[in-house]
Motif scaffolding. Structure first.
Motif, PDB file in Angstrom:
ATOM      1  N   GLU A  97     -15.572  -1.768  -1.906  1.00 49.88           N
ATOM      2  CA  GLU A  97     -14.690  -2.919  -2.068  1.00 49.88           C
ATOM      3  C   GLU A  97     -15.327  -4.149  -1.424  1.00 49.88           C
ATOM      4  O   GLU A  97     -15.309  -5.242  -1.979  1.00 49.88           O
ATOM      5  CB  GLU A  97     -13.343  -2.613  -1.416  1.00 49.88           C
ATOM      6  CG  GLU A  97     -12.269  -3.595  -1.783  1.00 49.88           C
ATOM      7  CD  GLU A  97     -10.941  -3.234  -1.132  1.00 49.88           C
ATOM      8  OE1 GLU A  97     -10.441  -2.124  -1.420  1.00 49.88           O
ATOM      9  OE2 GLU A  97     -10.439  -4.040  -0.352  1.00 49.88           O
TER      10      GLU A  97
ATOM     11  N   ARG B 205      -5.233  -1.713 -12.891  1.00 51.47           N
ATOM     12  CA  ARG B 205      -5.156  -3.017 -12.227  1.00 51.47           C
ATOM     13  C   ARG B 205      -4.039  -3.863 -12.791  1.00 51.47           C
ATOM     14  O   ARG B 205      -3.362  -4.576 -12.065  1.00 51.47           O
ATOM     15  CB  ARG B 205      -6.485  -3.761 -12.389  1.00 51.47           C
ATOM     16  CG  ARG B 205      -7.439  -3.498 -11.258  1.00 51.47           C
ATOM     17  CD  ARG B 205      -8.595  -4.442 -11.351  1.00 51.47           C
ATOM     18  NE  ARG B 205      -9.527  -3.992 -12.364  1.00 51.47           N
ATOM     19  CZ  ARG B 205     -10.594  -3.226 -12.089  1.00 51.47           C
ATOM     20  NH1 ARG B 205     -10.840  -2.869 -10.867  1.00 51.47           N
ATOM     21  NH2 ARG B 205     -11.396  -2.863 -13.055  1.00 51.47           N
TER      22      ARG B 205
ATOM     23  N   HIS C 144       3.344 -10.399 -11.174  1.00 52.23           N
ATOM     24  CA  HIS C 144       3.126  -9.799  -9.858  1.00 52.23           C
ATOM     25  C   HIS C 144       4.171 -10.266  -8.868  1.00 52.23           C
ATOM     26  O   HIS C 144       4.733 -11.328  -9.012  1.00 52.23           O
ATOM     27  CB  HIS C 144       1.748 -10.188  -9.324  1.00 52.23           C
ATOM     28  CG  HIS C 144       0.683  -9.324  -9.912  1.00 52.23           C
ATOM     29  ND1 HIS C 144       0.327  -8.127  -9.363  1.00 52.23           N
ATOM     30  CD2 HIS C 144      -0.055  -9.483 -11.010  1.00 52.23           C
ATOM     31  CE1 HIS C 144      -0.627  -7.592 -10.098  1.00 52.23           C
ATOM     32  NE2 HIS C 144      -0.885  -8.389 -11.104  1.00 52.23           N
TER      33      HIS C 144
ATOM     34  N   ALA D 265     -16.431  -2.874  -9.852  1.00 51.90           N
ATOM     35  CA  ALA D 265     -16.438  -3.509  -8.536  1.00 51.90           C
ATOM     36  C   ALA D 265     -17.860  -3.906  -8.148  1.00 51.90           C
ATOM     37  O   ALA D 265     -18.104  -5.015  -7.680  1.00 51.90           O
ATOM     38  CB  ALA D 265     -15.864  -2.560  -7.493  1.00 51.90           C
TER      39      ALA D 265
ATOM     40  N   HIS E 254      -8.783  -1.074 -15.886  1.00 50.85           N
ATOM     41  CA  HIS E 254      -8.004  -2.265 -16.225  1.00 50.85           C
ATOM     42  C   HIS E 254      -6.530  -1.949 -16.341  1.00 50.85           C
ATOM     43  O   HIS E 254      -5.680  -2.711 -15.886  1.00 50.85           O
ATOM     44  CB  HIS E 254      -8.498  -2.865 -17.541  1.00 50.85           C
ATOM     45  CG  HIS E 254      -9.770  -3.617 -17.388  1.00 50.85           C
ATOM     46  ND1 HIS E 254      -9.841  -4.811 -16.702  1.00 50.85           N
ATOM     47  CD2 HIS E 254     -11.015  -3.339 -17.785  1.00 50.85           C
ATOM     48  CE1 HIS E 254     -11.085  -5.235 -16.708  1.00 50.85           C
ATOM     49  NE2 HIS E 254     -11.824  -4.361 -17.359  1.00 50.85           N
TER      50      HIS E 254
ATOM     51  N   ARG F 200      -9.650   0.364  -3.076  1.00 53.27           N
ATOM     52  CA  ARG F 200      -9.271   1.563  -2.343  1.00 53.27           C
ATOM     53  C   ARG F 200      -8.083   2.257  -2.993  1.00 53.27           C
ATOM     54  O   ARG F 200      -7.902   3.465  -2.850  1.00 53.27           O
ATOM     55  CB  ARG F 200      -8.935   1.228  -0.886  1.00 53.27           C
ATOM     56  CG  ARG F 200     -10.172   1.080  -0.020  1.00 53.27           C
ATOM     57  CD  ARG F 200      -9.860   0.489   1.320  1.00 53.27           C
ATOM     58  NE  ARG F 200      -9.500  -0.909   1.199  1.00 53.27           N
ATOM     59  CZ  ARG F 200      -8.545  -1.497   1.912  1.00 53.27           C
ATOM     60  NH1 ARG F 200      -7.847  -0.804   2.783  1.00 53.27           N
ATOM     61  NH2 ARG F 200      -8.295  -2.760   1.737  1.00 53.27           N
TER      62      ARG F 200
ATOM     63  N   GLU G 251       0.830  -1.199   0.000  1.00 56.60           N
ATOM     64  CA  GLU G 251       0.000   0.000   0.000  1.00 56.60           C
ATOM     65  C   GLU G 251       0.864   1.248   0.000  1.00 56.60           C
ATOM     66  O   GLU G 251       0.523   2.254  -0.604  1.00 56.60           O
ATOM     67  CB  GLU G 251      -0.933  -0.018   1.208  1.00 56.60           C
ATOM     68  CG  GLU G 251      -1.822  -1.250   1.239  1.00 56.60           C
ATOM     69  CD  GLU G 251      -3.278  -0.955   1.554  1.00 56.60           C
ATOM     70  OE1 GLU G 251      -4.061  -1.899   1.640  1.00 56.60           O
ATOM     71  OE2 GLU G 251      -3.619   0.217   1.720  1.00 56.60           O
TER      72      GLU G 251
ATOM     73  N   HIS H 173      -4.762  -4.195  -7.118  1.00 58.02           N
ATOM     74  CA  HIS H 173      -6.090  -4.705  -7.383  1.00 58.02           C
ATOM     75  C   HIS H 173      -7.157  -4.232  -6.428  1.00 58.02           C
ATOM     76  O   HIS H 173      -8.317  -4.527  -6.628  1.00 58.02           O
ATOM     77  CB  HIS H 173      -6.058  -6.224  -7.350  1.00 58.02           C
ATOM     78  CG  HIS H 173      -5.468  -6.758  -8.596  1.00 58.02           C
ATOM     79  ND1 HIS H 173      -6.230  -6.983  -9.710  1.00 58.02           N
ATOM     80  CD2 HIS H 173      -4.207  -7.010  -8.928  1.00 58.02           C
ATOM     81  CE1 HIS H 173      -5.434  -7.400 -10.664  1.00 58.02           C
ATOM     82  NE2 HIS H 173      -4.213  -7.422 -10.222  1.00 58.02           N
ATOM     83  N   ASN H 174      -6.789  -3.577  -5.377  1.00 53.76           N
ATOM     84  CA  ASN H 174      -7.785  -3.283  -4.367  1.00 53.76           C
ATOM     85  C   ASN H 174      -8.448  -1.967  -4.670  1.00 53.76           C
ATOM     86  O   ASN H 174      -7.796  -0.982  -4.961  1.00 53.76           O
ATOM     87  CB  ASN H 174      -7.120  -3.251  -3.005  1.00 53.76           C
ATOM     88  CG  ASN H 174      -6.341  -4.517  -2.787  1.00 53.76           C
ATOM     89  OD1 ASN H 174      -6.862  -5.603  -2.913  1.00 53.76           O
ATOM     90  ND2 ASN H 174      -5.058  -4.366  -2.521  1.00 53.76           N
TER      91      ASN H 174
END
Lengths: 231, 327, 292
Positions: B209, B262, B326, B74, B259, B270, B3, B267-268
């Protein structure tokens, strides 16, 4: 010690009466298992105890407080629920998912600080998923995903009641073992653990009481020491 | 990506946005000039006002579309969700088309007013359907949106065939999406609406989320799911109705930018939501620059909507086949 | 509760921001407009450019649309299209007069130009009266009323002469019905409130499209079969003949059998509501007189 009192609870699904006039007192420190055939009403009972389904006044009391009169935020702080099926969510990492478990107490826009990160890592280590934290949920196997959802349920330190619907599904032997021990530990801290399961071995090894939900008015409680006689 | 790293990237993106905006202020129809136009122009302030307006509107449009797309993807757990899903833009386009086609003789009613009214009607239809439908009915209100879009598209196609040539040209131009001159007093409506929509989405991004895991899960974590869904839809309507009113139908941005974020970052929601908003703004500002520069070569600006579709579709394809690894 | 306050505060700030933006950044130059010489004119429509050329004022024109291909205006800067004129390009030319057709997509641009103290003359040129009005107003602004009057007179004269030519040939026959086809697909004709129709009717023909509601109605093909005009004028000229023929064939409309006369100009006529119609009127008259 937490107390969960159920008073004259009747569960109806559609036209069918699943459970009639069920009264019981769940106490903290014990792990309870719900058993029964498919469709008997295990999930329905769990959801009712969580406040998801309709409830009358004075049917479910937590430490004397009526569940019906609590609003959802309060409930979320003291009850953790593991759903049987989690919807296919393509966009989430494991660590985010676990963070959700802390949101009822820390707010929904909260980002993990040092203390929370320590908590998350601790829970992850207990369930042996610490190496999966940064991965996307959809990239994990069924069992790993389940453990992430479990971690989310178990992370809230203030939770008093844990309701788990089929917790051992998808888990292999060692994973189930770790989970079972963790649940017992939580119970020792005074929490109430109630889970519904088909898994005979899991029930046998890790629960203190078994409640069978059968055809209406045919449920009964059995006190069981180490070995559970499942009938 | 942790984060903390994501926050660093977000700040970098904001800085980049400011840079792009500054560059955009220096670009005019005759190439690179100072923000006040060329040296000998007597209308320096007028030109600066025009460019500043345009940059602000472009940022508003880009961020609205991208944030809306992220929130809807979402909410519906669907990677193909797009801001134009709810029928709001269909209603808005129909409203504007009606004005361009039949009400423009008076010259008093502007297409953007028609778009606002059309969008509002579409929103009310979806909202009232949701109120009366049993259960949460996300899928159902989506159907209402699709229905509105289909009817609007059919009617607009009808207009294209029966309207005289110059009106059809105006309509086509409006539909492809372009940000140009907007009356200054409209800014007083556009900017607050944009900020209101974005603020709402920002404030509920955490709940959103969780909402993407289903209504039951949300309720178990203490979220009033049906109220949250209504809030998300409301915020989207404000954002998209606003954008369509002043910029026409700029497609693709809302679908693709989340996209892109992401695939390259996180991916989150927030993190994705604010990042998508800033990235969408940057992209649209850059497209606007290209559009304005194209005047230099073609003596006619390429509409932003066309550029957006043109550049974003291959970009997405490229990213998908690259498969960024990733950690 | 806190969130609601946050939203309100932000809205308030936005409102303040928008208002101060308007106050601080609005153009306040009052330098323009002092001289009424109109040395720098920008036209946002081809018809306006043609009017300027017809008045002999092509040197004053500094900006035109991309549609304007006249030799006399080659020196002018292109400022965008008719549908989307480029605001900044116009402003950069520092015009003192902008001539425009006030269609809905240009309205914002015209308003903004006015806010920047640039004079805008906008008028919808649908009818002959409109065209003459534009010529007169423009001539007055530029201080060339005589030329303007002469041009209007030239228009009237051209139409009169054209009519004379036809009258002398028709020997008092009943007036012929006509349709002026402007586009093949959809089949659009010039309505009675449009300037081509007015010219044609001034030449002594009767336009079948006499509904006063729209200037450019889509003519139902069935009516073409049921109530055909005696003359069909193809305003697009020779280049569009094939497309019209395809439609007539599909319709089963045999022009020869029905005794319908097809007027086919070599070049497009009535393309622009401007003094260019002078040439169109005489040309059309010649065509009508040919096989009379």
């Amino acid at each position: 010690m937490t107390r969960l009192d159920v008073l004259n609870l009747s569960l109806i699904r559609g036209q069918k009466m699943l459970v009639k006039d069920f009264s019981y007192c769940f106490t903290g420190g014990l792990v309870y298992a719900l058993l029964g055939n498919n469709g008997a009403g295990k999930t329905t009972l769990l959801k009712t105890l969580a406040g998801l389904l309709t409830l009358e006044f004075n049917q479910v009391l937590i430490d004397g407080q009526d569940l019906r009169s609590m609003h959802e935020g309060e409930r979320a702080r003291i009850i953790s629920f593991l759903l049987q099926h989690s919807p296919e969510q393509p966009y989430c990492t494991a660590i985010s998912r676990i963070t959700h478990g802390l949101m009822p107490i820390l707010g929904f826009n909260f980002s993990p600080d040092q203390k929370s990160m320590a908590l998350i890592e601790q829970v992850a280590q207990r369930l042996n998923i610490q190496h999966l934290l940064r991965r996307r949920l959809r990239d994990l196997s069924g069992g790993e995903q389940r453990l992430v959802h479990l971690a989310k349920c178990l992370i809230n330190p203030n939770v008093r009641i844990l309701l788990l619907d089929e917790p051992s599904v998808f888990l292999d032997f060692s994973q189930a073992h770790r989970l079972g021990h963790y649940l017992r530990e939580m119970a020792h801290f005074g929490k109430i653990i109630i889970f519904a399961s088909h898994d005979a071995a899991f029930i046998e090894n890790y629960s203190d009481r078994a409640i069978k939900i059968g055809p209406a008015s045919k449920h009964f409680v059995m006190a069981s020491p180490e070995g559970v006689a499942i009938q | 990506m942790t984060e903390k790293q994501a926050h660093v990237v977000l700040f970098a993106l904001i800085f980049f946005l400011i840079l792009s905006a500054a560059i955009s202020l220096m670009i005019g129809p005759f190439g690179w000039t100072s923000p006040f136009g060329s040296m000998d122009s007597a209308h320096g302030r007028g030109i600066f006002q025009y460019r500043l307006c345009r940059v602000i509107l472009t940022i508003a449009a880009g961020s609205s579309l991208a944030a809306s797309g992220a929130s809807l993807q979402a909410l519906f757990r669907n990677p193909l969700a797009d801001p134009h899903l709810f029928g709001i833009s269909g209603g808005a386009a129909l409203g504007a088309a009606l004005v361009i086609g039949f009400l423009s003789e008076q010259g008093v009613i502007m297409p953007s007013a028609g778009a606002m009214v059309g969008g509002l009607i579409a929103f009310l239809l979806v909202f009232f359907y949701m109120q009366t439908a049993k259960g949460e009915g996300l899928g159902h209100c989506l159907l209402v949106g699709v229905l509105i879009n289909s009817i609007a598209a059919a009617l607009i196609t009808l207009f294209k065939t029966i309207l005289p040539a110059h009106k059809t040209q105006s309509l086509l131009f409006w539909l492809v999406g372009n940000i140009s001159v907007v009356p200054l007093h409209s800014l007083m409506l556009i900017i607050p609406l944009w900020l209101m929509g974005m603020t709402i989405l920002w404030l509920i991004k955490g709940e959103l989320e969780i909402l993407s895991f289903g209504v039951e899960e949300s309720r178990l974590l203490g979220i009033n799911a049906s109220r949250m869904i209504k809030i998300v839809i409301f915020a989207n309507c404000i954002l998209i109705g606003n954008v369509v009113a002043f910029a026409g139908m700029i497609g693709f941005l809302g679908l693709v930018v989340p996209h892109l974020v992401r695939l390259t970052v996180n991916h989150n929601l927030r993190i994705v939501l604010p990042m998508a908003a800033v990235s969408g703004a940057i992209l649209l500002v850059l497209f606007d620059c290209v559009g304005r520069l194209s005047f230099f070569f073609l003596k006619s600006e390429i509409p932003t909507g066309a550029l957006s579709a043109l550049f974003l579709s291959p970009l997405l394809f490229f990213l998908l086949i690259e498969r960024v690894p990733h950690d | 509760m806190r969130k609601l306050w946050g939203v309100i505060v932000i809205l308030g700030l936005a409102l303040i921001g928008a208002v101060s933006f308007d106050l601080l950044v609005s153009p306040r130059d009052f330098s323009a407009g002092a001289s009424k010489g109109y040395a720098r004119v920008v036209t946002l429509a081809p018809s306006m450019s043609e009017t300027m050329v017809a008045l002999g004022e092509d040197l004053r024109v500094v900006g035109v649309t991309i549609h304007c291909t006249m030799e006399a205006l080659r020196h002018a800067q292109k400022i965008g299209s008719f549908a989307e004129p480029n605001f900044e390009a116009i402003l950069a030319l520092n015009p003192d007069l902008v001539l425009a057709v006030p269609h809905v997509m240009a309205k914002n641009t015209l308003d903004r130009l006015r806010a920047n103290n640039i004079e805008v003359f906008a008028h919808q040129p649908d009818t002959l009266k409109d065209i003459k009005y534009i010529i007169e107003m423009l001539a007055k602004k530029l201080g060339i009323e005589v030329k303007g009057a002469a041009l209007c007179h030239a228009i009237d004269q051209a139409i009169k002469e054209a009519r004379q030519g036809i009258k002398s040939r028709s020997h008092g026959d009943a007036p012929q019905t006509t349709l002026i086809a402007v586009s093949p697909e959809p089949f659009v004709v010039a309505g009675s409130t449009s300037f081509p129709s007015q010219v044609v009717e001034a030449l002594g023909l009767i336009n079948l499209a006499d509904d006063r509601k729209t200037a450019w109605p889509v003519w139902p093909l069935e009516s073409l079969l049921a109530r055909p005009p005696m003359i069909i004028i193809l305003a697009d000229g020779r280049e569009s003949l094939a497309r019209y023929q395809k439609i007539f064939r599909a319709l089963g409309l045999d022009l020869a059998q029905r005794k319908i006369r097809l007027i086919l100009p070599d070049r497009p006529i009535f393309q622009s509501p401007s003094p260019a119609l002078i040439h169109d009127a005489s040309y059309l008259s010649q065509l009508l007189q040919k096989e009379s």
